[in-house]
Design a protein around this motif. Structure first.
Motif, PDB file in Angstrom:
ATOM      1  N   THR A  52       8.236  64.469   9.846  1.00 22.16           N
ATOM      2  CA  THR A  52       9.044  65.091   8.795  1.00 22.16           C
ATOM      3  C   THR A  52       8.571  66.516   8.524  1.00 22.16           C
ATOM      4  N   ILE A  75      15.255  65.106  11.523  1.00 21.47           N
ATOM      5  CA  ILE A  75      14.170  64.544  10.707  1.00 21.47           C
ATOM      6  C   ILE A  75      13.158  65.630  10.339  1.00 21.47           C
ATOM      7  N   LEU A  78      13.652  67.492   7.058  1.00 24.82           N
ATOM      8  CA  LEU A  78      13.682  66.724   5.813  1.00 24.82           C
ATOM      9  C   LEU A  78      12.278  66.350   5.368  1.00 24.82           C
ATOM     10  N   SER A  79      12.095  66.214   4.059  1.00 29.65           N
ATOM     11  CA  SER A  79      10.826  65.720   3.533  1.00 29.65           C
ATOM     12  C   SER A  79      10.763  64.215   3.739  1.00 29.65           C
ATOM     13  N   HIS A  80       9.566  63.659   3.647  1.00 33.04           N
ATOM     14  CA  HIS A  80       9.444  62.206   3.789  1.00 33.04           C
ATOM     15  C   HIS A  80      10.181  61.485   2.667  1.00 33.04           C
ATOM     16  N   VAL A  83      13.663  61.301   3.818  1.00 32.69           N
ATOM     17  CA  VAL A  83      13.806  60.374   4.943  1.00 32.69           C
ATOM     18  C   VAL A  83      13.772  58.926   4.463  1.00 32.69           C
ATOM     19  N   SER A 102       7.295  54.361   8.416  1.00 29.92           N
ATOM     20  CA  SER A 102       6.336  55.392   8.805  1.00 29.92           C
ATOM     21  C   SER A 102       5.496  54.860   9.963  1.00 29.92           C
TER      22      SER A 102
END
Length: 284
Positions: A52, A75, A78-80, A83, A102
């Motif tokens: 990410t 992906i 985008l930030s986690h 996501v 993850s």
């Protein structure tokens, strides 16, 4: 539990589940897909890893966002937190309840359970290697990549203890050189469009075994116009001839076979007495 790839291969052919086992409402590259693969008898699960924007490793095939998630962003943009809100689509394009695990979650979920092939290692090797070390799972992991000097330097400098297979097509001229490098070279994934290709020859496979290396073949199909094992594929096995699909790969002597149909492949190999190894591979 400790895993030894070579010792497992001496006992039986290693079956690799491509992105787990997906179908119906269960998408590939998800925990349920991997759990299903293990219930079907797979020895190894193949995973794809992306990262990410804020540096969190997630299980996803890079570049497939539109197809699997229905979004136009990558992906890596985008930030986690963003996501974690995403959900896979099923084959009908309907959102499922399954999100993107993850890499840490995946490692913890399958620690001690199976072998794991991290297919997209080269996008972020440092982060992936440190995660594997953090979970103390070096023995369970196998990474693969096409060959380049940059790849070999990364392996030597960052992860010399990480089991590695180069991906080679039609021939493997660097076998001897790889054995002299400070890397954990355990075998090769071979791609071939002709049965006569050097990497599909019994003499090549015997030589690899004599040198303590394993040989991986693919029954999977990405694109039927671009065969990975000269037509000896899942498609051939299921629509035309089990012998010409899976039987040929086993008879040729490949140690690992990657498939999208692990249960049926294993059943066929057992029924035809091709699953258990009957001869000494001479793998060191």
């Amino acid at each position: 539990m400790k895993f030894d790839l070579q010792n497992i291969a001496k006992e039986h052919r290693i079956i690799v589940a491509h992105r787990g086992v997906s179908g119906g409402n269960i998408p590939c590259n998800t925990v349920p897909a991997y759990e299903t693969a293990l219930r079907q008898g797979a020895d190894m699960i193949e995973t794809d890893v992306d990262i990410t924007a804020d540096g969190v490793l997630v299980i996803f095939h890079p570049g497939m966002e539109k197809r699997y998630l229905g979004i136009d962003q990558h992906i890596g943009e985008l930030s986690h937190a963003e996501v974690k809100k995403l959900r896979y689509l099923n084959p009908d394009g309907t959102p499922t309840q399954f999100g993107l695990p993850s890499f840490d979650e995946l490692l913890e979920q399958f620690k001690g359970k199976c072998l794991i092939n991290v297919d997209k290692y080269w996008g972020c090797p440092k982060e992936i290697y440190h995660a594997i070390k953090r979970h103390d799972m070096i023995d369970q992991i196998l990474v693969k990549s096409s060959l380049s000097e940059q790849v070999l330097q990364v392996l030597e400098e960052l992860s010399p203890d990480l089991p590695f297979m180069p991906i080679v097509k039609e021939e493997h001229p660097l076998h001897e050189a790889l054995m002299r490098r400070k890397i954990r070279y355990v075998g090769a994934e071979v791609l071939f469009t002709r049965e006569e290709s050097a990497v599909a020859a019994p003499a090549f496979i015997d030589r690899m075994h004599q040198d303590g290396k394993l040989v991986w073949a693919n029954a999977i199909i990405y694109n039927y116009r671009d065969q990975l094992a000269a037509g000896h594929s899942d498609d051939t096995a299921l629509t035309a001839s089990l012998q010409e699909g899976w039987g040929w790969l086993a008879d040729r002597g490949f140690d690992l076979i990657q498939t999208d149909w692990p249960l049926m492949l294993i059943e066929y190999l057992k029924q035809t007495e091709r699953y258990q190894r009957k001869t000494d591979l001479r793998v060191k």
